[in-house]
Design a protein around this motif. Structure first.
Motif, PDB file in Angstrom:
ATOM      1  N   PRO A 135     -17.310  -8.184  13.307  1.00  0.00           N
ATOM      2  CA  PRO A 135     -17.629  -9.624  13.339  1.00  0.00           C
ATOM      3  C   PRO A 135     -17.480 -10.303  11.978  1.00  0.00           C
ATOM      4  CG  PRO A 135     -19.635  -8.297  13.479  1.00  0.00           C
ATOM      5  CD  PRO A 135     -18.482  -7.347  13.607  1.00  0.00           C
ATOM      6  N   ALA A 136     -17.518  -9.540  10.895  1.00  0.00           N
ATOM      7  CA  ALA A 136     -17.387 -10.145   9.561  1.00  0.00           C
ATOM      8  C   ALA A 136     -15.927 -10.369   9.173  1.00  0.00           C
ATOM      9  CB  ALA A 136     -18.071  -9.257   8.520  1.00  0.00           C
ATOM     10  N   CYS A 137     -15.011  -9.936  10.015  1.00  0.00           N
ATOM     11  CA  CYS A 137     -13.573 -10.109   9.737  1.00  0.00           C
ATOM     12  C   CYS A 137     -13.003 -11.243  10.583  1.00  0.00           C
ATOM     13  CB  CYS A 137     -12.815  -8.822  10.037  1.00  0.00           C
ATOM     14  SG  CYS A 137     -13.340  -7.395   9.075  1.00  0.00           S
ATOM     15  N   THR A 138     -11.852 -11.730  10.185  1.00  0.00           N
ATOM     16  CA  THR A 138     -11.115 -12.727  10.957  1.00  0.00           C
ATOM     17  C   THR A 138      -9.936 -12.021  11.622  1.00  0.00           C
ATOM     18  OG1 THR A 138     -11.701 -14.457   9.379  1.00  0.00           O
ATOM     19  CG2 THR A 138      -9.867 -14.895  10.887  1.00  0.00           C
ATOM     20  N   VAL A 139      -9.928 -12.016  12.945  1.00  0.00           N
ATOM     21  CA  VAL A 139      -8.899 -11.297  13.697  1.00  0.00           C
ATOM     22  C   VAL A 139      -7.838 -12.282  14.175  1.00  0.00           C
ATOM     23  CG1 VAL A 139      -8.415  -9.867  15.723  1.00  0.00           C
ATOM     24  CG2 VAL A 139     -10.521  -9.520  14.412  1.00  0.00           C
ATOM     25  N   VAL A 140      -6.579 -11.896  13.989  1.00  0.00           N
ATOM     26  CA  VAL A 140      -5.430 -12.673  14.460  1.00  0.00           C
ATOM     27  C   VAL A 140      -4.594 -11.773  15.359  1.00  0.00           C
ATOM     28  CG1 VAL A 140      -3.356 -13.952  13.810  1.00  0.00           C
ATOM     29  CG2 VAL A 140      -5.392 -14.043  12.353  1.00  0.00           C
ATOM     30  N   LYS A 141      -4.254 -12.265  16.541  1.00  0.00           N
ATOM     31  CA  LYS A 141      -3.354 -11.524  17.427  1.00  0.00           C
ATOM     32  C   LYS A 141      -1.925 -11.921  17.124  1.00  0.00           C
ATOM     33  CE  LYS A 141      -2.410  -8.666  20.693  1.00  0.00           C
ATOM     34  NZ  LYS A 141      -2.877  -7.273  20.703  1.00  0.00           N
ATOM     35  N   GLY A 142      -1.050 -10.939  16.936  1.00  0.00           N
ATOM     36  CA  GLY A 142       0.336 -11.272  16.649  1.00  0.00           C
ATOM     37  C   GLY A 142       1.214 -10.037  16.532  1.00  0.00           C
ATOM     38  N   PHE A 143       2.528 -10.256  16.617  1.00  0.00           N
ATOM     39  CA  PHE A 143       3.553  -9.230  16.432  1.00  0.00           C
ATOM     40  C   PHE A 143       3.574  -8.187  17.556  1.00  0.00           C
ATOM     41  CE2 PHE A 143       3.241 -10.970  12.212  1.00  0.00           C
ATOM     42  CZ  PHE A 143       4.526 -10.888  11.713  1.00  0.00           C
ATOM     43  N   ASN A 144       2.781  -8.361  18.595  1.00  0.00           N
ATOM     44  CA  ASN A 144       2.802  -7.359  19.667  1.00  0.00           C
ATOM     45  C   ASN A 144       4.024  -7.497  20.574  1.00  0.00           C
ATOM     46  OD1 ASN A 144       1.468  -9.824  20.710  1.00  0.00           O
ATOM     47  ND2 ASN A 144       1.365  -8.648  22.611  1.00  0.00           N
ATOM     48  N   VAL A 145       4.673  -8.663  20.587  1.00  0.00           N
ATOM     49  CA  VAL A 145       5.864  -8.840  21.423  1.00  0.00           C
ATOM     50  C   VAL A 145       7.133  -8.446  20.682  1.00  0.00           C
ATOM     51  CG1 VAL A 145       4.779 -10.668  22.779  1.00  0.00           C
ATOM     52  CG2 VAL A 145       6.080 -11.276  20.742  1.00  0.00           C
ATOM     53  N   VAL A 146       6.990  -7.985  19.451  1.00  0.00           N
ATOM     54  CA  VAL A 146       8.134  -7.546  18.646  1.00  0.00           C
ATOM     55  C   VAL A 146       8.173  -6.021  18.668  1.00  0.00           C
ATOM     56  CG1 VAL A 146       9.221  -7.604  16.369  1.00  0.00           C
ATOM     57  CG2 VAL A 146       7.910  -9.576  17.176  1.00  0.00           C
ATOM     58  N   SER A 147       9.313  -5.464  18.995  1.00  0.00           N
ATOM     59  CA  SER A 147       9.435  -4.011  19.079  1.00  0.00           C
ATOM     60  C   SER A 147       9.689  -3.410  17.700  1.00  0.00           C
ATOM     61  CB  SER A 147      10.579  -3.626  20.019  1.00  0.00           C
ATOM     62  OG  SER A 147      11.824  -4.041  19.484  1.00  0.00           O
TER      63      SER A 147
END
Length: 433
Positions: A135-147
């Motif tokens: 919870p003390a971090c900032t999470v970003v979702k990304g790069f999962n659609v790149v192989s």
């Protein structure tokens, strides 16, 4: 709400390429936790893009040789201390192994690049789960659609988009800068609630074909077995004739148009069932059963498989004399468009009826008392065509059109009229609205 706000989609798929607020990020240090194929490809791409890369691994000495020499491979705790942006390239099941680093990770940006093995496999997305652990971090979702292949070979062939979502705008901007420097086009997908949608994207291609492929294989096996009994086994048992040579070419070539013909009719059958449901319940707002909803969503794949079977039939026909029984089935290749596909279905049905009418009453055509194959293929197409004709009758067509425009059966407002003495009357008058 202004007209401009109404024009915006609920989920903003906004390209961040060329955004003046995004500044170059090359030269900064980027961390990568993990030592698998994707982590290695990511490190190679980051190094080639001018970033300083530090890789965190549980076995840095053994894994160091897998990464470029410009990347520093060290223990996870040491890697985390040297950067503020960290790509978490480990599986969801291993997120808990990072909990010992919670104090060191506090305040840092974690980029979750993971995917699932099934659509909606968990109640919450991987990124949301990672955020709950840290919870003390900032999470970003990304790069999962790149192989991993795209990371190593470069952004080409239209594979340039990187979908990004987070609840923190500044963190999204930072990851978008990194994506741009790497040669990708960052696309803002909104807040973290979009992570589940992003994680499902890589899984939608093949699973969408799973049911149609099994359907096509099932139909092929059924018709192939049926034709095998009629064309090969029957002559062998009754007449002692060996016609097993027909199996690889003629039996298959007879089966393929049957599969294509039935698959083409199955493209339109769910629409017929959906129309029947709407007419029965008198509304378009009632949800279809799950099986019908899935069927409707797979119509495109079913149609393309029908086209594929028809194309295979054409190839097989080149290996044989163009027999009259197969010559006109190629009209099914018009399945690409809805109207043309239905016209192809009607023409194929008329051709089959014309070709088989006299043979339907010929005793010699019934092998082991089994009717000719084309009579079986006529069942579903004739049902679809008959239903379409009924739905085009003016009385039914108008009612169905009203339902699809929002009209509902039984929806009315009751008005209670006052009596002459000022008291409400005991009776009620209802008016349809």
């Amino acid at each position: 709400m202004s007209g401009g706000d109404m024009a915006k989609p609920l989920l903003g798929h906004r390209s961040m390429e060329g955004d003046p607020s995004i500044t170059p990020a090359a030269g900064r240090t980027i961390g990568v936790l993990g030592s698998g194929d994707f982590a290695r490809s990511l490190a190679i791409r980051l190094v080639c893009s001018g970033f300083k890369v530090v890789v965190g691994s549980r076995n840095p000495k053994r894994k160091a040789g897998l990464f470029p020499s410009a990347a520093e491979v060290t223990f996870q705790a040491e890697a985390v201390k040297k950067t503020d942006v960290i790509f978490v390239a480990v599986f969801r099941e291993h997120y808990s192994t990072l909990c010992d680093l919670a104090d060191v990770l506090a305040g840092k940006i974690l980029v979750d690049v993971s995917n699932n093995t099934e659509i909606n496999h968990h109640k919450e997305s991987n990124a949301e789960y990672l955020a709950s652990l840290f919870p003390a971090c900032t999470v970003v979702k990304g790069f999962n659609v790149v192989s991993a292949w795209t990371l190593q070979s470069g952004a080409r062939d239209g594979n340039k988009q990187v979908l990004i979502c987070s609840n923190n705008q500044e963190a999204k901007r930072t990851v978008a800068e990194i994506a741009q420097v790497m040669g990708f086009t960052p696309v803002d997908m909104g807040c973290m609630s979009s992570a589940c949608e992003i994680e499902n994207i890589p899984l939608r291609l093949l699973p969408a074909w799973k049911i149609p492929i099994f359907l096509a294989l099932g139909l092929f096996l059924c018709f192939f077995t049926y034709n095998l009994v009629r064309q090969v086994i029957h002559p062998y048992i009754r007449e002692q004739k060996n016609k097993f040579y027909k199996i690889p070419i003629e039996v298959v070539n007879t089966t393929l148009p049957c599969v294509a013909y039935v698959m083409l009719s199955l493209v339109y059958l769910p629409g017929v069932l959906a129309a029947c449901s709407q007419l029965y319940y008198g509304t378009k707002y009632r949800r279809f059963p799950d099986w019908l909803d899935q069927w409707l969503q797979h119509r495109k794949q079913i149609g393309l498989l029908s086209f594929f079977c028809a194309a295979l039939h054409a190839v097989y026909s080149l290996c044989l004399p163009m027999r009259r029984s197969h010559r006109y089935q190629l009209i099914e290749t018009a399945v690409k468009q809805s109207t043309l596909g239905f016209i192809a279905l009607v023409i194929s049905t008329l051709h089959t009826l014309t070709y088989g009418w006299s043979r339907a009453f010929d005793e010699n055509q019934y092998k082991f008392y089994l009717p000719p194959t084309y009579t079986l293929t006529l069942l579903v197409p004739c049902t679809v065509i008959l239903a379409k004709v009924i739905f085009n009758l003016p009385c039914i067509q108008q009612r169905l059109l009203r339902i699809r425009r929002g009209w509902e059966k039984g929806r009315y407002v009751k008005f209670v009229l006052p009596s002459a003495t000022g008291e409400y009357a005991s009776g009620e008058t209802s008016s349809n609205v």
